[in-house]
Design a protein around this motif. Structure first.
Motif, PDB file in Angstrom:
ATOM      1  N   VAL A 269      77.538  72.661  64.708  1.00  0.00           N
ATOM      2  CA  VAL A 269      77.498  71.512  65.614  1.00  0.00           C
ATOM      3  C   VAL A 269      78.595  70.511  65.253  1.00  0.00           C
ATOM      4  O   VAL A 269      79.363  70.054  66.114  1.00  0.00           O
ATOM      5  N   TYR A 270      78.690  70.171  63.968  1.00  0.00           N
ATOM      6  CA  TYR A 270      79.730  69.223  63.533  1.00  0.00           C
ATOM      7  C   TYR A 270      81.121  69.765  63.805  1.00  0.00           C
ATOM      8  O   TYR A 270      82.036  69.022  64.205  1.00  0.00           O
ATOM      9  N   HIS A 271      81.281  71.072  63.586  1.00  0.00           N
ATOM     10  CA  HIS A 271      82.584  71.697  63.846  1.00  0.00           C
ATOM     11  C   HIS A 271      82.958  71.541  65.312  1.00  0.00           C
ATOM     12  O   HIS A 271      84.105  71.205  65.648  1.00  0.00           O
ATOM     13  N   LYS A 272      81.995  71.760  66.188  1.00  0.00           N
ATOM     14  CA  LYS A 272      82.254  71.643  67.617  1.00  0.00           C
ATOM     15  C   LYS A 272      82.526  70.197  68.030  1.00  0.00           C
ATOM     16  O   LYS A 272      83.239  69.932  68.990  1.00  0.00           O
ATOM     17  N   MET A 273      81.949  69.264  67.272  1.00  0.00           N
ATOM     18  CA  MET A 273      82.162  67.843  67.553  1.00  0.00           C
ATOM     19  C   MET A 273      83.443  67.323  66.910  1.00  0.00           C
ATOM     20  O   MET A 273      83.728  66.121  66.955  1.00  0.00           O
ATOM     21  N   HIS A 274      84.189  68.246  66.258  1.00  0.00           N
ATOM     22  CA  HIS A 274      85.436  67.905  65.570  1.00  0.00           C
ATOM     23  C   HIS A 274      85.200  66.952  64.396  1.00  0.00           C
ATOM     24  O   HIS A 274      86.099  66.204  64.010  1.00  0.00           O
ATOM     25  N   ARG A 292      75.087  84.724  49.945  1.00  0.00           N
ATOM     26  CA  ARG A 292      75.350  85.995  50.635  1.00  0.00           C
ATOM     27  C   ARG A 292      75.545  85.838  52.140  1.00  0.00           C
ATOM     28  O   ARG A 292      75.815  86.821  52.835  1.00  0.00           O
ATOM     29  N   LEU A 293      75.432  84.622  52.647  1.00  0.00           N
ATOM     30  CA  LEU A 293      75.647  84.419  54.072  1.00  0.00           C
ATOM     31  C   LEU A 293      77.139  84.533  54.391  1.00  0.00           C
ATOM     32  O   LEU A 293      77.960  83.844  53.806  1.00  0.00           O
ATOM     33  N   VAL A 294      77.452  85.376  55.337  1.00  0.00           N
ATOM     34  CA  VAL A 294      78.850  85.635  55.672  1.00  0.00           C
ATOM     35  C   VAL A 294      79.438  84.538  56.545  1.00  0.00           C
ATOM     36  O   VAL A 294      80.543  84.034  56.296  1.00  0.00           O
ATOM     37  N   ALA A 295      78.717  84.157  57.603  1.00  0.00           N
ATOM     38  CA  ALA A 295      79.281  83.272  58.628  1.00  0.00           C
ATOM     39  C   ALA A 295      79.764  81.932  58.090  1.00  0.00           C
ATOM     40  O   ALA A 295      80.861  81.494  58.457  1.00  0.00           O
ATOM     41  N   PRO A 296      78.999  81.230  57.242  1.00  0.00           N
ATOM     42  CA  PRO A 296      79.520  79.949  56.752  1.00  0.00           C
ATOM     43  C   PRO A 296      80.773  80.096  55.897  1.00  0.00           C
ATOM     44  O   PRO A 296      81.666  79.250  55.953  1.00  0.00           O
ATOM     45  N   HIS A 297      80.864  81.168  55.106  1.00  0.00           N
ATOM     46  CA  HIS A 297      82.102  81.421  54.354  1.00  0.00           C
ATOM     47  C   HIS A 297      83.272  81.570  55.324  1.00  0.00           C
ATOM     48  O   HIS A 297      84.356  81.009  55.109  1.00  0.00           O
ATOM     49  N   PHE A 298      83.035  82.347  56.390  1.00  0.00           N
ATOM     50  CA  PHE A 298      84.107  82.587  57.353  1.00  0.00           C
ATOM     51  C   PHE A 298      84.534  81.281  58.021  1.00  0.00           C
ATOM     52  O   PHE A 298      85.730  80.995  58.152  1.00  0.00           O
ATOM     53  N   ILE A 303      88.358  76.589  58.872  1.00  0.00           N
ATOM     54  CA  ILE A 303      88.691  75.162  58.761  1.00  0.00           C
ATOM     55  C   ILE A 303      89.832  74.955  57.762  1.00  0.00           C
ATOM     56  O   ILE A 303      90.801  74.236  58.037  1.00  0.00           O
ATOM     57  N   TYR A 304      89.711  75.594  56.592  1.00  0.00           N
ATOM     58  CA  TYR A 304      90.754  75.432  55.569  1.00  0.00           C
ATOM     59  C   TYR A 304      92.102  75.946  56.071  1.00  0.00           C
ATOM     60  O   TYR A 304      93.153  75.346  55.803  1.00  0.00           O
ATOM     61  N   LEU A 305      92.078  77.052  56.815  1.00  0.00           N
ATOM     62  CA  LEU A 305      93.322  77.595  57.347  1.00  0.00           C
ATOM     63  C   LEU A 305      93.952  76.618  58.343  1.00  0.00           C
ATOM     64  O   LEU A 305      95.171  76.391  58.316  1.00  0.00           O
ATOM     65  N   LYS A 306      93.134  76.043  59.181  1.00  0.00           N
ATOM     66  CA  LYS A 306      93.628  75.087  60.161  1.00  0.00           C
ATOM     67  C   LYS A 306      94.224  73.855  59.476  1.00  0.00           C
ATOM     68  O   LYS A 306      95.218  73.277  59.947  1.00  0.00           O
ATOM     69  N   GLU A 307      93.618  73.455  58.351  1.00  0.00           N
ATOM     70  CA  GLU A 307      94.085  72.279  57.608  1.00  0.00           C
ATOM     71  C   GLU A 307      95.204  72.626  56.633  1.00  0.00           C
ATOM     72  O   GLU A 307      95.613  71.781  55.830  1.00  0.00           O
ATOM     73  N   GLU A 367      84.072  82.840  65.497  1.00  0.00           N
ATOM     74  CA  GLU A 367      83.869  81.976  64.343  1.00  0.00           C
ATOM     75  C   GLU A 367      82.710  81.007  64.501  1.00  0.00           C
ATOM     76  O   GLU A 367      82.030  80.677  63.546  1.00  0.00           O
ATOM     77  N   GLU A 368      82.467  80.530  65.730  1.00  0.00           N
ATOM     78  CA  GLU A 368      81.522  79.438  65.897  1.00  0.00           C
ATOM     79  C   GLU A 368      80.302  79.826  66.731  1.00  0.00           C
ATOM     80  O   GLU A 368      79.545  78.981  67.167  1.00  0.00           O
ATOM     81  N   ASN A 369      80.119  81.085  66.968  1.00  0.00           N
ATOM     82  CA  ASN A 369      78.988  81.540  67.765  1.00  0.00           C
ATOM     83  C   ASN A 369      77.737  81.541  66.896  1.00  0.00           C
ATOM     84  O   ASN A 369      77.700  82.151  65.847  1.00  0.00           O
ATOM     85  N   VAL A 370      76.680  80.882  67.344  1.00  0.00           N
ATOM     86  CA  VAL A 370      75.477  80.791  66.512  1.00  0.00           C
ATOM     87  C   VAL A 370      74.888  82.159  66.229  1.00  0.00           C
ATOM     88  O   VAL A 370      74.244  82.362  65.207  1.00  0.00           O
ATOM     89  N   SER A 371      75.086  83.111  67.127  1.00  0.00           N
ATOM     90  CA  SER A 371      74.516  84.428  66.909  1.00  0.00           C
ATOM     91  C   SER A 371      75.238  85.195  65.810  1.00  0.00           C
ATOM     92  O   SER A 371      74.819  86.270  65.422  1.00  0.00           O
TER      93      SER A 371
END
Length: 381
Positions: A269-274, A292-298, A303-307, A367-371
């Motif tokens: 949500v925060y990511h989508k809100m910039h 072990r969660l993959v999605a938050p690491h990704f 974000i780091y790549l963009k920055e 990257e940002e799909n909740v599913s």
């Protein structure tokens, strides 16, 4: 072993067994059996089964031979196989029951429930319970039949509608599932689980606004229904109602046991809100609670790549690849990070891996799909 074989045979028993007996299969084994030459009879029956294993009548005769010989465990195994190859073999079920009682194999819940149904076939609760047992054993056609029978006997049986909805939902028949949940709600308006699953069905059908309403109704009925807040947050996120999504997810934090998942969704949500800083905090909390969660690491890597925080991006994409070495997008993003760093060798290597994973596994995650939330596979050791 005996108990397992018995259970495997019993689960195929239908409510009503036909009275007819299969046509006799004659062989020299029958003559040996009639003469009391049991070892020779067993050998002959086993020869026949060696040529064709799908002969329930021969298994039945083999069971009788073992039984007469006093080898009850072998007899039980043979009768069990007879019922597997002929699920309506009434005589085999009868012998199976007799032998199991002789050797003290306890009745399982299915047999107990079948007896209840046979004793009182007009009892809706017994059919509902039988349906639940079939469902647990992945006998879905039988489960559906029993739920429908329960509804036919008692149209006010809300739980039967609900369980039938779950069955349809398992097979992605969400329109039928929704219909069943609505019937359950008609019977029992405050059935919170039915409202919750109705929300899931609506969401899966793309009817997100109706899903939001369903989850809100769950919370009205049961303010402590933690997963309703989570799903409400996800649905609001999809609709672009980011403030509502944050409110729902923050309420879920104090009630839900899967804290890592909620922090991940908050990060989305925060990511989508910039709000990048807040997103980073939430993704870090997600992997802190469950590394072990993959999605938050990704998403952290994205974000780091963009920055242009290249080293941090490489670290996060590497975490993804360790957890799931077929995650194509992680190779692609890490390739870009290496390229920004000037490391052309590793950039090319990762790009090659990306192409391979993309073609071999077709696993490109948004990257940002909740599913995209999931727990990764175990890292190679």
């Amino acid at each position: 072993m005996v108990k397992r074989l018995l259970i495997a045979g019993i689960i195929m028993l239908l409510i009503s067994l036909p009275c007819g007996i299969a046509k006799e299969v004659t062989s020299s084994g029958d003559r040996y059996f009639d003469d009391g030459r049991l070892d020779e009879a067993i050998r002959e029956y086993e020869k026949l089964l060696g040529k064709n294993k799908k002969q329930p009548e021969i298994y039945f005769k083999l069971g009788n031979a073992y039984c007469k010989k006093g080898n009850l465990e072998k007899a039980l195994e043979a009768f069990n196989l007879a019922t597997q190859f002929k699920p309506d073999y009434a005589d085999a079920y009868q012998r199976l029951s007799e032998v199991s009682m002789q050797i003290g194999v306890p009745e399982d819940e299915l047999r107990v429930c079948l007896k209840k149904v046979q004793k009182d076939p007009n009892n809706a609760d017994s059919h509902l319970q039988l349906g639940l047992i079939y469902y647990k054993r992945n006998l879905f056609d039988e489960a559906r039949r029993e739920y429908e029978t329960a509804i036919g006997l008692d149209p006010r049986k809300a739980e039967a509608y609900f369980n039938l909805g779950v069955l349809y939902q398992d097979f992605n028949t969400h329109d039928k599932a929704a219909e069943m949940y609505k019937k359950a709600i008609e019977v029992s308006p405050n059935y919170d689980k039915a409202h919750f699953n109705l929300g899931i069905s609506y969401y899966q059908m793309g009817r997100v606004e109706e899903a939001v309403s369903a989850y809100k109704r769950v919370i009205e009925i049961n303010p402590k229904y933690a997963e309703a807040y989570v799903n409400l947050g996800i649905a609001c996120f999809v609709k672009g109602l980011y403030s509502d999504a944050l409110e729902a997810l923050k309420k879920a934090l104090s009630q839900c046991s899967n804290i890592a998942k909620i922090h991940y969704y908050l990060g989305n949500v925060y990511h989508k809100m910039h709000k990048t800083d807040e997103a980073i905090v939430e993704y870090k909390k997600a992997v802190e609670f469950n590394p072990r969660l993959v999605a938050p690491h990704f998403n952290l890597g994205v974000i780091y790549l963009k920055e242009k925080m290249v080293d941090q991006a490489i670290k996060e994409f590497t975490n993804v690849i360790v957890l799931d070495h077929d995650y194509a997008d992680a190779y692609q993003k890490r390739s870009k990070a290496y390229e920004l760093k000037g490391d052309r060798v590793n950039a090319q290597s990762d790009y090659n891996s990306y192409q391979h994973a993309k073609s071999a596994f077709a696993r490109i995650y948004k990257e940002e799909n909740v599913s995209s939330y999931y727990e990764g596979s175990s890292p190679d050791k």
